[in-house]
Structures are given as structure tokens and as C-alpha cells.
Scaffold this motif. Structure first.
Motif: not given
Ligand code: C2O
Length: 614
Positions: A577, A118, A579, A164, A518, A162, A520, A166, A116
Motif C-alpha cells: 500500500h 514495519h 504509505h 507504528h 510499502h 520501526w 509487508h 496500523h 505493525h
Molecule cells: Cu508502515 Cu502497512 O505500514
């Protein structure tokens, strides 16, 4: 610089660039002939320069991420972690506003993987967002044959973000920085720093078994996953001199610190002894300059801060990160350290010796549960107004009140070790504990297949099922209709370009906690925040409708509320969601499904050809 960009360009552009380099270099056309030249050679050069300019203005930044095992030693123990390209933290992705980023992820690891990006808005590229079972099925283990190419552009975004993993708990070690600098010729809205340092803050486990397995087991048994044993700065705990990052600075210079909280479970306080900061951006959104000697950063958030290197000579200074825990009985005392060194203290042996001696200054850290300091930091930030950039929408189409927190849910079918009578620890939003689908991702169902049937429903509630004294623990506790939550895969459907205001209200049903939420696919404006229950009239007076901060992750105060607003101008399915990693499988999530708009530039294209099947 230009050569760098060539290297990052796609093959096709490379070829064109090479032809141009030839035309440019080959006699008799010299660079000096460009301004005065005539004839086809010069025209070719000019065309090529134009092409180069286009390449430079909007480059293609390419990477291949090989995900696999890496053996590392930390805290005196060797262990195998999952990592990208044999690096921990993973490779830095660097781009400019307007660039296209293309990352081919190849899965050599024994686990399912997704990545993902972010904070990247993913305009019309929802297929590349990355959360497993939300926008894609994972890339299965399978070595060279098992890959997916994420392709997206970063237009209109600048700052520190960044990437990461997921899926499952892999992001504990699969993460790295994603930096977006201004376009060529454009400037930062603050004085140009002399240099920059990127600091990824994380956590470390001493797990003999794979961390993924440890955490999965904890979840299956319905318990809390194991605590990490240390915090890290760029992968190093910095408890002893041998495993500590050194940050070099020159006296009198100003540095841009790019901070990322990549930790799994903890918000953090960050300080540098003897130094203060000017915060200039959070979550890759510029802020009005904010002066402070302590930075507060929740998992998922980023902070860009200027630091002037002007401390007294003859000393070393610790850079330190420590947890901020909103719960009263905070116990996690680990501190990660790095060493700040001035160029005039240039002796490595001296630096090593210094660590034992008193000439290294340690910053005075706040108490573990210093919510006042946390709220002062979060509440003081305002967004920087810039000409030609969008500001907070004043009109609202859809209003939601979303309560969220920990709860108890009946055992899920897969939870083999769940207590069938007591149920298991869960979390919910508006009393729905979010379940990821198993057969196909939400986005695939919505778009590639074109119907939600059997995968999700469009009935995520706009309000909690009952109104109660949300943050009064005794009112909520023991009330089984509040304590028990249902499970479901329910999304909120939005029209294209709708403006949405969401009041996020933390509950005390199983104890209040500061959850970083967070979203998206969007940045949202933070209009107001506070402790206790949200009260419409009182809160309305506190709304900042002029220059609110913009974020992609908000640490809603423990036992408190926050009001966010965003415009649903990006078609796709977007997860919102907590984090804190353990809370996602617990169900502290929901999703927005945004419809296509009326014009071709508002329609999500079909999935790419290598989109992973389930
Ligand atoms: Cu950094 Cu759904 O996440």
C-alpha cells in the motif's frame, strides 16, 4: 551487557539464569576454577555458561506497550494524544539478529489499536504483522483486559526499522524505533561508529479534537485530511530553543545516524549544516557506501548513515528536515530542526543564546519540489553484496503491471457526507480501490477459517483494464472510464516460493504524485526506475540484476515507474500500500496471499490463543 539481556529475557529464562548466577557465584566455585575445575559443580557451571551463551546469542526481548492518552505541549498548545507508555515518540525496541521480540500491547485508549512492525519480515508469524483487518482484528478499547501479544523473531535482519499503529490515523503519534544490531560477535560491514543517534522524523497537528476524529471526518466527507502544522525530529518541531533536541557529538568521532520517516504525508529532505554522510543501509538492508550531503526519505523508509564530526570549532549546526513534494505547486514550508553540539561547546546558556545569533549554521535546503535531487539519491543506491546472503532472483514466475494513483469512486455505504453524484476522491491499483473487510481479517478468513468466501476474492488483476498513455495528464483526464474506479477486496494469490516481478506505474489520471509503496512481509529488489511510461525494451537495458538495492518501501517517481522483484517465501496475507496515510483509506492498496510450502518449515502455524476476535 549480559545483565541487560537477562532483564529482557522471559520469566523462564530468568529463573534459569538466576540458578546459573548462583552456581556461578556460590563458593567454593570461583570463576577462575572454570578452566581447571572438575566435578559436578564445574559441569553445572559449564552447562550454565553454554545456556547463557545461547541466551546471549538469541535473546527474548520483552516489552509491554500500554497505549493510552498523553497530554503534551507543542507550539504553545496543550493537547491530548494517543501514545505508548506515556512516551512520545514511543519506546525504542532494541534487538539483535536472531532474537525473538515479544510485545504485549494493552489498550487503555478510546480507540481500536493494532501495531505493525514495519519492515520485519514476519517469517511464519504473519499473525503478528499488525495491519488492521488484513492480518488481525484490532485490539478493542478495554484497559487491562484488552491486549494482544505480538511474538516474532528477527533472524537474518539487521538495521533500522520501526513500529507504528496500523489502524485509522493513530500512527501520527503511535510510533517508535525498532533497531536490530548484528549478532554477538558479528560486525557491521562498515567501520564501527563511536556512537549512534536515532532520529524519528514526524509531523505535528494542532488539533483540539482528537486527530483521529479530525481525520476520520475528513475521509467521510470525501476530502483531503487536514495538513499538519509542523514537522518534528524525535517529537519536537524545534522551531524555538525551548523545544529542540540537542545532538551531542565529540570532535573527530564518527556517528551512525538512524533515520526513520514516520511522517504521515510527506517525503523529506534531511541535512546537517557543515556535515556530509555516508549512507550504509536503507530499510534495514545494507548498501554500498554512498556519499552525499542530503538524504531523501519517504514515509515508511529508513536510512542508516555515518556522519563524521569534523566541522570547524566554535559553531553550532542545525540538523534539519524539510518536505520534498513532487507536485509543482508545493507549498508546505515547515522545517523541523535539532541542534548539533560539539562537546567542546559545552555551555547550555551559550547554546541557547547561540540560537538567536548567527553562529548557528542552517543547512542550505533543496527546493521543495527538487525531484532531480530526490531521484539522484534514490537512483544512486546499490545493495551491498555479502558472502552467504541471497542475491536477486534471476528467474521470474509471475509478472504484473500495476498502475496506481488517485481517482474517483462512487460513494461507499459508510460515507454519509459523500456527494452522491460526483462520488468521492479515491485511489486505486489496476483500477481497484481496495476496501478493508469489516467482519474478519483477510488472514483469518484465509487461514483460521480456511476460505475467502464473503471476505475477499482472489482476482486482483495482473494488468490494468485498459492500456493508455499513463502519465499524460490530458489523455487520462476527463476519460471517465479511467477516472472512475471500482471498489473491491481483491488479492493476488501466489504459490510458495514463486518469484514475482511487479512494474509499478504511476498515473496522471488526477495528477501525478510520488507515492511511497510499502510491501509487508518481504524485502524486494529495486531493478530499475524512471519517469514517464514504462517501456519494456528500454527499461530492460537499465535493469540492475547484479547488486540492486533492497527495500520494503519505494518512492516510485511522480509520473514514473519502478520495477521490483521478490520471492514469495513467506506464507500469509501481505498488504502492499501507499504509505501516505490518507491514501490507504482511499484504497491505494492490494494484498498478496502466499500459500504454504511443502515442508514443515514453510507452513504458517495457527493463530496464537489471544488473537483478537472481531
Ligand atoms: Cu508502515 Cu502497512 O505500514
Amino acid at each position: 551487557m549480559i545483565i541487560d539481556r537477562y532483564i529482557q529475557s522471559s520469566d523462564q529464562l530468568l529463573v534459569q539464569v538466576h540458578i546459573c548466577m548462583h552456581a556461578y557465584m556460590a563458593p567454593p566455585i570461583r570463576p577462575s576454577s572454570i578452566s581447571v575445575g572438575s566435578g559436578s559443580g564445574s559441569i553445572l557451571v559449564l552447562l550454565c555458561l553454554l545456556l547463557l551463551q545461547a541466551v546471549v546469542d538469541a535473546a527474548i526481548v520483552e516489552h509491554t506497550f500500554h497505549v493510552g492518552n498523553l497530554t503534551v505541549e507543542r507550539l504553545g498548545q496543550r493537547q491530548v494524544i494517543t501514545a505508548v507508555n506515556g512516551q512520545f515518540p514511543g519506546p525504542k525496541v532494541e534487538a539483535r539478529d536472531g532474537d525473538t521480540i515479544v510485545v504485549r500491547v494493552v489498550n487503555h485508549s478510546p480507540y481500536n489499536i493494532t501495531i505493525h512492525w514495519h519492515g520485519v519480515l514476519q517469517r511464519l508469524s504473519a499473525w503478528a504483522d499488525g495491519p488492521a483487518m488484513v492480518t488481525q482484528c484490532p485490539v478493542l478499547p478495554g484497559g487491562a483486559a484488552s491486549s494482544y501479544t505480538y511474538r516474532f523473531n528477527v533472524t537474518g535482519q539487521e538495521g533500522t526499522l520501526w513500529w507504528h499503529a496500523h489502524v485509522s490515523f493513530l500512527r501520527a503519534t503511535v510510533y517508535g524505533a525498532l533497531l536490530i544490531r548484528p549478532r554477538p560477535g558479528a560486525r557491521y560491514p562498515f567501520p564501527l561508529p563511536h556512537a549512534e543517534h536515532t532520529l524519528l522524523l514526524g509531523e505535528w497537528w494542532n488539533a483540539t479534537a482528537s486527530l483521529v476524529d479530525v481525520e476520520r471526518q475528513a475521509f467521510l466527507t470525501g476530502g483531503q485530511p487536514a495538513n499538519s502544522v509542523a514537522l518534528t525530529i524525535n517529537g519536537m518541531p524545534g522551531v524555538d530553543a525551548r523545544q529542540m533536541n540537542h545532538l551531542r557529538v565529540a570532535r573527530g568521532n564518527t556517528y551512525l545516524l538512524r533515520l526513520v520517516n514516520a511522517a504521515i504525508n510527506y517525503q523529506l529532505f534531511f541535512k546537517v549544516a557543515g556535515h556530509a554522510f555516508t549512507v550504509v543501509a536503507v530499510d534495514a538492508s545494507y548498501t554500498d557506501p554512498y556519499h552525499t550531503d542530503v538524504i531523501v526519505i519517504a514515509p515508511g523508509q529508513t536510512v542508516d548513515a555515518l556522519m563524521h564530526a569534523g566541522a570547524s570549532p566554535g559553531r553550532y549546526y542545525y540538523v534539519a528536515a524539510q518536505v520534498y513534494q513532487s507536485v509543482a505547486n508545493a507549498t508546505y514550508t515547515a522545517i523541523a530542526r535539532a541542534l548539533l553540539r560539539y562537546d567542546d561547546d559545552d555551555d547550555d546558556d551559550e547554546a541557547e543564546k547561540a540560537e538567536g545569533a548567527a553562529i548557528v549554521l542552517m543547512p542550505n535546503m533543496p527546493a521543495l519540489n527538487d525531484s532531480a535531487t530526490a531521484q539522484r539519491f534514490y537512483g544512486s543506491l546499490t545493495g551491498l553484496l555479502r558472502d552467504g546472503k541471497p542475491t536477486v532472483p534471476q528467474r521470474v514466475d509471475t509478472r504484473m503491471l500495476v498502475t496506481y494513483g488517485l481517482a474517483i469512486a462512487p460513494c461507499a455505504p459508510a460515507q454519509t457526507l459523500c456527494n452522491r453524484t460526483r462520488g468521492s476522491l479515491a485511489a486505486s491499483m489496476n483500477n481497484v480501490s481496495f476496501q478493508l473487510p469489516a467482519s474478519m481479517s483477510l488472514l483469518e478468513a484465509a487461514r483460521a477459517r480456511g476460505s475467502p468466501g464473503g471476505v475477499y476474492t482472489r482476482d486482483f488483476p495482473d494488468r490494468p483494464p485498459v492500456m493508455f498513455d499513463f502519465t499524460n495528464a490530458s489523455a487520462a483526464n476527463g476519460n471517465s472510464s479511467l477516472m472512475f474506479t471500482s471498489r473491491g477486496t481483491r488479492v493476488k494469490a501466489l504459490r510458495y516460493n514463486e518469484t514475482v516481478e511487479v512494474v509499478l506505474q504511476n498515473t496522471a489520471v488526477l495528477g501525478p504524485e510520488n507515492h511511497p509503496l510499502h510491501l509487508h512481509g518481504f524485502n524486494f529488489y529495486v531493478l530499475a526506475q524512471g519517469t514517464g511510461n514504462f517501456r519494456k525494451r528500454r527499461a530492460a537495458r537499465a535493469y540492475n540484476l547484479v547488486n540492486p538495492q533492497q527495500r520494503n518501501t519505494i518512492a516510485v517517481p511522480a509520473g514514473g515507474w519502478a520495477v521490483i522483484r521478490f520471492t514469495a517465501d513467506n506464507p500469509g496475507v501481505w498488504l502492499m500500500h501507499c504509505h501516505l496515510e490518507a491514501h490507504l483509506p482511499f484504497g491505494l492498496a492490494m494484498a498478496f496471499e502466499v500459500a504454504d510450502g511443502p515442508t514443515p518449515d514453510a507452513i504458517l502455524p495457527p493463530p496464537p490463543p489471544d488473537y483478537p476476535p472481531c
